[in-house]
Design a protein around this motif. Sequence first.
Motif, mmCIF file in Angstrom:
data_model
loop_
_atom_site.group_PDB
_atom_site.id
_atom_site.type_symbol
_atom_site.label_atom_id
_atom_site.label_comp_id
_atom_site.label_asym_id
_atom_site.label_seq_id
_atom_site.Cartn_x
_atom_site.Cartn_y
_atom_site.Cartn_z
ATOM 1 N N GLU A 121 72.304 26.870 0.690
ATOM 2 C CA GLU A 121 72.032 26.853 2.110
ATOM 3 C C GLU A 121 71.327 28.145 2.521
ATOM 4 O OE1 GLU A 121 75.890 26.549 3.839
ATOM 5 O OE2 GLU A 121 76.497 28.542 3.210
ATOM 6 N N THR A 122 70.704 28.094 3.683
ATOM 7 C CA THR A 122 70.069 29.264 4.275
ATOM 8 C C THR A 122 70.814 29.606 5.554
ATOM 9 O OG1 THR A 122 67.904 28.650 3.390
ATOM 10 C CG2 THR A 122 67.939 30.195 5.226
ATOM 11 N N MET A 123 71.269 30.868 5.654
ATOM 12 C CA MET A 123 72.020 31.313 6.826
ATOM 13 C C MET A 123 71.060 31.936 7.839
ATOM 14 S SD MET A 123 75.188 30.580 5.985
ATOM 15 C CE MET A 123 76.236 31.554 7.065
ATOM 16 N N VAL A 124 71.135 31.473 9.091
ATOM 17 C CA VAL A 124 70.253 31.974 10.139
ATOM 18 C C VAL A 124 71.084 32.412 11.343
ATOM 19 C CG1 VAL A 124 68.317 30.513 9.437
ATOM 20 C CG2 VAL A 124 69.938 29.681 11.169
ATOM 21 N N THR A 125 70.482 33.273 12.162
ATOM 22 C CA THR A 125 71.135 33.712 13.393
ATOM 23 C C THR A 125 70.574 32.910 14.560
ATOM 24 O OG1 THR A 125 69.482 35.451 13.734
ATOM 25 C CG2 THR A 125 71.456 36.046 12.506
ATOM 26 N N ILE A 132 69.120 34.583 5.238
ATOM 27 C CA ILE A 132 69.596 34.962 3.909
ATOM 28 C C ILE A 132 70.136 33.724 3.199
ATOM 29 C CG2 ILE A 132 70.149 37.329 4.592
ATOM 30 C CD1 ILE A 132 73.117 36.487 4.673
ATOM 31 N N PRO A 133 70.039 33.675 1.880
ATOM 32 C CA PRO A 133 70.632 32.548 1.153
ATOM 33 C C PRO A 133 72.151 32.676 1.150
ATOM 34 C CG PRO A 133 69.757 34.159 -0.379
ATOM 35 C CD PRO A 133 69.348 34.621 0.995
ATOM 36 N N GLY A 134 72.841 31.559 1.260
ATOM 37 C CA GLY A 134 74.292 31.579 1.148
ATOM 38 C C GLY A 134 74.718 31.904 -0.274
#
Length: 305
Positions: A165-169, A263-265
């Motif tokens: 997954e890709t973590m976003v704000t 960032i990648p999880g």
Amino acid sequence: MRRIRTPSMAALSAFEAAARHESFTLAARELSVTESAVSRQISLLEENLNVSLFVRVKQKVVLTRPGRLYSEQVRDALRALEKNTLAVAAHGGGRGSLELAVLPTFGLEWLIPRLPRFYEKYPAIRINMGVRTSPFSFEEEHFDAAIHHGKPIWPHATSERLFGETMVTVARQDLIGRQLERAEDLLRYPLLYSTTRPESWKQWFEAAGVPGNLGQAQSAGFELQSMVVRAAESGLGIALVPEFFVPQSAWRQGVIRAHPLSIPGEDAYQLVYPSNMRASYPLECFRAWILDEARRFADENHLVA
């Protein structure tokens, strides 16, 4: 040596129900038989085992210590027999259902919207879902498989990676005005996160080149990722969440990327199932389908499959 006969299903069913309720009356009601029939089956069982399973206290029946131990064993055996019977029936007839434990946000935002494609391909199989947020023993639960996020740490089970997954704000635009350019600026707002990923903000700030103690930052934790997204939608702060968990409706209603860095999880989503379940027709169909869906999704979103 005295020969002990294997108890009948009627006796075991009566005993399991009576032990669970600690009541012959409630057991009889559940099994649609008379109370005297339950009492007779348990008397035969006690006579065969030469062990008292219950003691009678006034109007109640209470399990003895051997009775309590035996009730747990009988309950597990009956549950396993039911599960295996359903699995064999499903395999033989090409029909059946799959009992699946899911992470709630994954189920809501990723799996359920794709299920029409599964039913189009396998119209005779139904997926029944329950929620589990942490690993469990398949031997003690009724589930046939699970969707898990994290390391493949399940005992006596096979884990197959689906995707990362890709973590976003994300935050409401009317809270932050516009996308923030400096990572330090995020510290002016409450930081929202999932309590299942307690280190996520620390990892994000380290990737942004802002190491240090975040103990002074305002923060609010929520167990479910869907709660974190909803909190951001409600203007409670800036959330750090998997990008694919943010529904299209949130973007349309004023949620924006709070900062361009993603960032990648650390971990990945896994399909987990007991190693001895591969012969199950519903599981094998679901496994083939979800692995194909996961590969397609990972390719489209440039995730690590």
